[in-house]
Design an enzyme around this catalytic site. Structure first.
Site, PDB file in Angstrom:
ATOM      1  N   ASP A 171      -1.759  28.392 -19.903  1.00  0.00           N
ATOM      2  CA  ASP A 171      -1.990  29.039 -18.614  1.00  0.00           C
ATOM      3  C   ASP A 171      -2.491  30.467 -18.795  1.00  0.00           C
ATOM      4  O   ASP A 171      -2.122  31.130 -19.762  1.00  0.00           O
ATOM      5  CB  ASP A 171      -0.663  29.022 -17.827  1.00  0.00           C
ATOM      6  CG  ASP A 171      -0.863  29.350 -16.359  1.00  0.00           C
ATOM      7  OD1 ASP A 171      -2.014  29.292 -15.877  1.00  0.00           O
ATOM      8  OD2 ASP A 171       0.142  29.664 -15.701  1.00  0.00           O
TER       9      ASP A 171
ATOM     10  N   ARG B  79     -14.054  33.624 -14.004  1.00  0.00           N
ATOM     11  CA  ARG B  79     -12.935  32.819 -14.519  1.00  0.00           C
ATOM     12  C   ARG B  79     -13.350  31.877 -15.650  1.00  0.00           C
ATOM     13  O   ARG B  79     -12.599  31.638 -16.590  1.00  0.00           O
ATOM     14  CB  ARG B  79     -12.313  32.006 -13.373  1.00  0.00           C
ATOM     15  CG  ARG B  79     -11.553  32.854 -12.368  1.00  0.00           C
ATOM     16  CD  ARG B  79     -11.081  32.000 -11.205  1.00  0.00           C
ATOM     17  NE  ARG B  79     -10.269  30.882 -11.646  1.00  0.00           N
ATOM     18  CZ  ARG B  79      -8.974  30.962 -11.933  1.00  0.00           C
ATOM     19  NH1 ARG B  79      -8.339  32.113 -11.811  1.00  0.00           N
ATOM     20  NH2 ARG B  79      -8.307  29.892 -12.324  1.00  0.00           N
TER      21      ARG B  79
ATOM     22  N   HIS C  95     -11.911  30.358 -19.463  1.00  0.00           N
ATOM     23  CA  HIS C  95     -11.787  28.972 -19.957  1.00  0.00           C
ATOM     24  C   HIS C  95     -12.514  28.815 -21.303  1.00  0.00           C
ATOM     25  O   HIS C  95     -12.055  28.090 -22.180  1.00  0.00           O
ATOM     26  CB  HIS C  95     -12.340  27.980 -18.935  1.00  0.00           C
ATOM     27  CG  HIS C  95     -11.545  27.952 -17.656  1.00  0.00           C
ATOM     28  ND1 HIS C  95     -10.175  27.928 -17.647  1.00  0.00           N
ATOM     29  CD2 HIS C  95     -11.929  27.949 -16.346  1.00  0.00           C
ATOM     30  CE1 HIS C  95      -9.738  27.905 -16.390  1.00  0.00           C
ATOM     31  NE2 HIS C  95     -10.775  27.928 -15.585  1.00  0.00           N
TER      32      HIS C  95
ATOM     33  N   SER D  43      -4.910  19.098 -14.955  1.00  0.00           N
ATOM     34  CA  SER D  43      -3.929  18.322 -14.190  1.00  0.00           C
ATOM     35  C   SER D  43      -4.603  17.612 -13.021  1.00  0.00           C
ATOM     36  O   SER D  43      -5.724  17.959 -12.623  1.00  0.00           O
ATOM     37  CB  SER D  43      -2.824  19.241 -13.669  1.00  0.00           C
ATOM     38  OG  SER D  43      -3.298  19.993 -12.577  1.00  0.00           O
TER      39      SER D  43
ATOM     40  N   GLU E  24      -3.864  18.059 -10.130  1.00  0.00           N
ATOM     41  CA  GLU E  24      -3.986  19.074  -9.061  1.00  0.00           C
ATOM     42  C   GLU E  24      -5.194  19.990  -9.290  1.00  0.00           C
ATOM     43  O   GLU E  24      -5.676  20.633  -8.354  1.00  0.00           O
ATOM     44  CB  GLU E  24      -2.720  19.940  -8.989  1.00  0.00           C
ATOM     45  CG  GLU E  24      -1.480  19.234  -8.457  1.00  0.00           C
ATOM     46  CD  GLU E  24      -0.869  18.224  -9.434  1.00  0.00           C
ATOM     47  OE1 GLU E  24      -0.981  18.443 -10.665  1.00  0.00           O
ATOM     48  OE2 GLU E  24      -0.320  17.200  -8.974  1.00  0.00           O
TER      49      GLU E  24
ATOM     50  N   LEU F  58      -1.650  14.835 -37.804  1.00  0.00           N
ATOM     51  CA  LEU F  58      -1.252  15.280 -36.461  1.00  0.00           C
ATOM     52  C   LEU F  58      -1.862  14.381 -35.380  1.00  0.00           C
ATOM     53  O   LEU F  58      -3.044  14.035 -35.454  1.00  0.00           O
ATOM     54  CB  LEU F  58      -1.767  16.718 -36.260  1.00  0.00           C
ATOM     55  CG  LEU F  58      -1.642  17.320 -34.857  1.00  0.00           C
ATOM     56  CD1 LEU F  58      -0.185  17.656 -34.535  1.00  0.00           C
ATOM     57  CD2 LEU F  58      -2.501  18.578 -34.727  1.00  0.00           C
TER      58      LEU F  58
ATOM     59  N   ARG G 164       5.023  27.634 -22.549  1.00  0.00           N
ATOM     60  CA  ARG G 164       4.128  27.960 -21.432  1.00  0.00           C
ATOM     61  C   ARG G 164       3.673  29.398 -21.595  1.00  0.00           C
ATOM     62  O   ARG G 164       4.482  30.309 -21.772  1.00  0.00           O
ATOM     63  CB  ARG G 164       4.813  27.780 -20.075  1.00  0.00           C
ATOM     64  CG  ARG G 164       3.850  28.109 -18.939  1.00  0.00           C
ATOM     65  CD  ARG G 164       4.297  27.638 -17.588  1.00  0.00           C
ATOM     66  NE  ARG G 164       3.163  27.820 -16.672  1.00  0.00           N
ATOM     67  CZ  ARG G 164       2.896  27.068 -15.636  1.00  0.00           C
ATOM     68  NH1 ARG G 164       3.677  26.074 -15.314  1.00  0.00           N
ATOM     69  NH2 ARG G 164       1.832  27.297 -14.889  1.00  0.00           N
TER      70      ARG G 164
ATOM     71  N   ARG H 163       7.386  27.712 -14.462  1.00  0.00           N
ATOM     72  CA  ARG H 163       7.199  26.453 -13.726  1.00  0.00           C
ATOM     73  C   ARG H 163       6.870  25.323 -14.682  1.00  0.00           C
ATOM     74  O   ARG H 163       6.283  25.563 -15.738  1.00  0.00           O
ATOM     75  CB  ARG H 163       5.997  26.576 -12.769  1.00  0.00           C
ATOM     76  CG  ARG H 163       6.215  27.334 -11.534  1.00  0.00           C
ATOM     77  CD  ARG H 163       5.041  27.102 -10.580  1.00  0.00           C
ATOM     78  NE  ARG H 163       3.813  27.737 -11.035  1.00  0.00           N
ATOM     79  CZ  ARG H 163       3.496  29.007 -10.832  1.00  0.00           C
ATOM     80  NH1 ARG H 163       4.305  29.785 -10.173  1.00  0.00           N
ATOM     81  NH2 ARG H 163       2.355  29.499 -11.273  1.00  0.00           N
TER      82      ARG H 163
ATOM     83  N   SER I 207       5.046  22.594 -13.432  1.00  0.00           N
ATOM     84  CA  SER I 207       3.717  22.198 -12.966  1.00  0.00           C
ATOM     85  C   SER I 207       3.385  20.728 -13.215  1.00  0.00           C
ATOM     86  O   SER I 207       2.293  20.405 -13.700  1.00  0.00           O
ATOM     87  CB  SER I 207       2.633  23.099 -13.582  1.00  0.00           C
ATOM     88  OG  SER I 207       2.862  24.435 -13.235  1.00  0.00           O
TER      89      SER I 207
HETATM   90  C1  FPP Z   1      -5.139  27.564 -17.186  1.00  0.00           C
HETATM   91  O1  FPP Z   1      -5.765  28.742 -16.845  1.00  0.00           O
HETATM   92  C2  FPP Z   1      -5.911  26.623 -17.950  1.00  0.00           C
HETATM   93  C3  FPP Z   1      -6.455  25.446 -17.487  1.00  0.00           C
HETATM   94  C4  FPP Z   1      -6.770  25.097 -16.111  1.00  0.00           C
HETATM   95  C5  FPP Z   1      -6.743  24.400 -18.417  1.00  0.00           C
HETATM   96  C6  FPP Z   1      -8.038  24.567 -19.150  1.00  0.00           C
HETATM   97  C7  FPP Z   1      -7.778  24.718 -20.550  1.00  0.00           C
HETATM   98  C8  FPP Z   1      -8.700  25.042 -21.431  1.00  0.00           C
HETATM   99  C9  FPP Z   1     -10.113  25.290 -21.046  1.00  0.00           C
HETATM  100  C10 FPP Z   1      -8.313  25.110 -22.840  1.00  0.00           C
HETATM  101  C11 FPP Z   1      -9.080  24.078 -23.616  1.00  0.00           C
HETATM  102  C12 FPP Z   1      -8.336  22.900 -23.980  1.00  0.00           C
HETATM  103  C13 FPP Z   1      -8.783  21.907 -24.831  1.00  0.00           C
HETATM  104  C14 FPP Z   1      -7.827  20.855 -25.257  1.00  0.00           C
HETATM  105  C15 FPP Z   1     -10.167  21.840 -25.372  1.00  0.00           C
HETATM  106  P1  FPP Z   1      -5.791  29.122 -15.314  1.00  0.00           P
HETATM  107  O2  FPP Z   1      -7.190  28.974 -14.828  1.00  0.00           O
HETATM  108  O3  FPP Z   1      -4.785  28.347 -14.546  1.00  0.00           O
HETATM  109  O4  FPP Z   1      -5.370  30.634 -15.377  1.00  0.00           O
HETATM  110  P2  FPP Z   1      -4.780  31.523 -14.183  1.00  0.00           P
HETATM  111  O5  FPP Z   1      -3.412  30.973 -13.897  1.00  0.00           O
HETATM  112  O6  FPP Z   1      -4.764  32.878 -14.774  1.00  0.00           O
HETATM  113  O7  FPP Z   1      -5.711  31.396 -13.008  1.00  0.00           O
END
Ligand code: FPP
Length: 260
Positions: free
Chosen positions: A40, A53, A57, A85, A87, A151, A208, A214, A216
């Site tokens: 997160d 944003r 990522h 997720s 969501e 793994l 987390r 949370r 989530s």
């Molecule tokens: C949370 O940040 C992250 C995600 C929504 C998931 C995306 C994850 C990645 C891009 C990492 C890559 C993973 C793999 C396995 C290749 P957020 O946008 O919720 O952050 P915020 O809470 O600060 O808005």
């Protein structure tokens, strides 16, 4: 919930230890079999730098690569990453589509390294509703790595913990309807066996990032007795030393599984 920095037990590593020292320290003890991570804070990481944003990522993908390597170095058997997720589809359309293409590219480009490291990729979640390119990418890499014995990387993608339980209940209801199973016979073991990755042990440790307290909708059934470790560090800044620190803290805990 135990939180980073609050445990006075042996195991919580001194703040000044570097990555190599932390690794040596955790390797001297039993490492957890299964670590799950809620990654997160990508959005906040970017916003704090005045970046869009999606830049967060992009950095988040790099952090994921670092942590997969670190998990392999540590000798974990299972690493589950919460990548997307059920969501997350409600996010702005351009963020979702950028995330999809980032994930698609990351999965493709990681295949040689996953093979070299003997890592097996498995999907945790529904493939329905996932863009065809991403679905095919995950299926391809899962297929190519299926015989790897190191793994196991479980990618929770289009995953929801409640969805998973609903799917398990449906599967059991079908068995009852077919006369294979009586309602009173249904046990915890039956539910556990109907989950997406029934052969994978429950996570020992759930990490987390970004300080949120949370769950989530992540692994709701499986985390009944999982130890939690929450860090304020945002996911793009989370590195191997952070993983080792979480494991060191875990190693100092006494797990009671509801007993004394
Ligand atoms: C949370 O940040 C992250 C995600 C929504 C998931 C995306 C994850 C990645 C891009 C990492 C890559 C993973 C793999 C396995 C290749 P957020 O946008 O919720 O952050 P915020 O809470 O600060 O808005």
């Amino acid at each position: 919930m135990a939180v980073k920095g609050t445990s006075a037990r042996a195991g919580a590593a001194p703040a000044e230890l570097g990555e190599a020292e932390l690794l040596a320290r955790v390797r001297a003890h039993r490492v957890p079999e299964h670590v799950a991570i809620i990654m997160d804070g990508n959005g906040r990481w970017a916003t704090r730098r005045g970046l869009p944003r999606v830049a967060g990522h992009r950095e988040g993908v790099k952090a994921a690569r670092t942590i997969i390597r670190a998990a392999d170095t540590l000798g974990l058997r299972f690493l589950t990453l919460y990548a997307f997720s059920t969501e997350n589809w409600s996010r702005p359309e351009d963020e979702v589509s950028t995330l999809m293409s980032l994930l698609e590219r990351a999965i493709h480009s990681e295949l040689p390294e996953l093979m070299a490291r003997n890592v097996r990729l498995r999907l945790l979640g529904h493939t329905r509703g996932v863009p065809a390119g991403v679905r095919r990418g995950i299926e391809h890499v899962a297929h190519e790595t299926r015989n790897n014995t190191g793994l196991t990387l479980l990618m929770a993608f289009n995953y929801g913990g409640r969805d998973e339980i609903v799917d398990a209940v449906r599967a059991l209801a079908r068995r009852v309807q077919a006369g294979e199973l009586g309602p009173e016979e249904i046990s915890e073991a039956h539910v556990a066996q109907a989950l997406y990755a029934a052969d994978v042990p429950d996570p020992d440790l759930l990490i987390r990032t970004s300080g949120e307290m949370r769950v989530s909708n992540f692994l709701l059934w499986q985390i009944a007795y999982t130890e939690f470790w929450v860090t304020p560090t945002l996911w793009p800044d989370f590195g191997a030393a952070d993983l080792y620190r979480a494991v060191a803290d875990f190693q100092g805990r006494t797990r009671r599984f509801g007993g004394v």
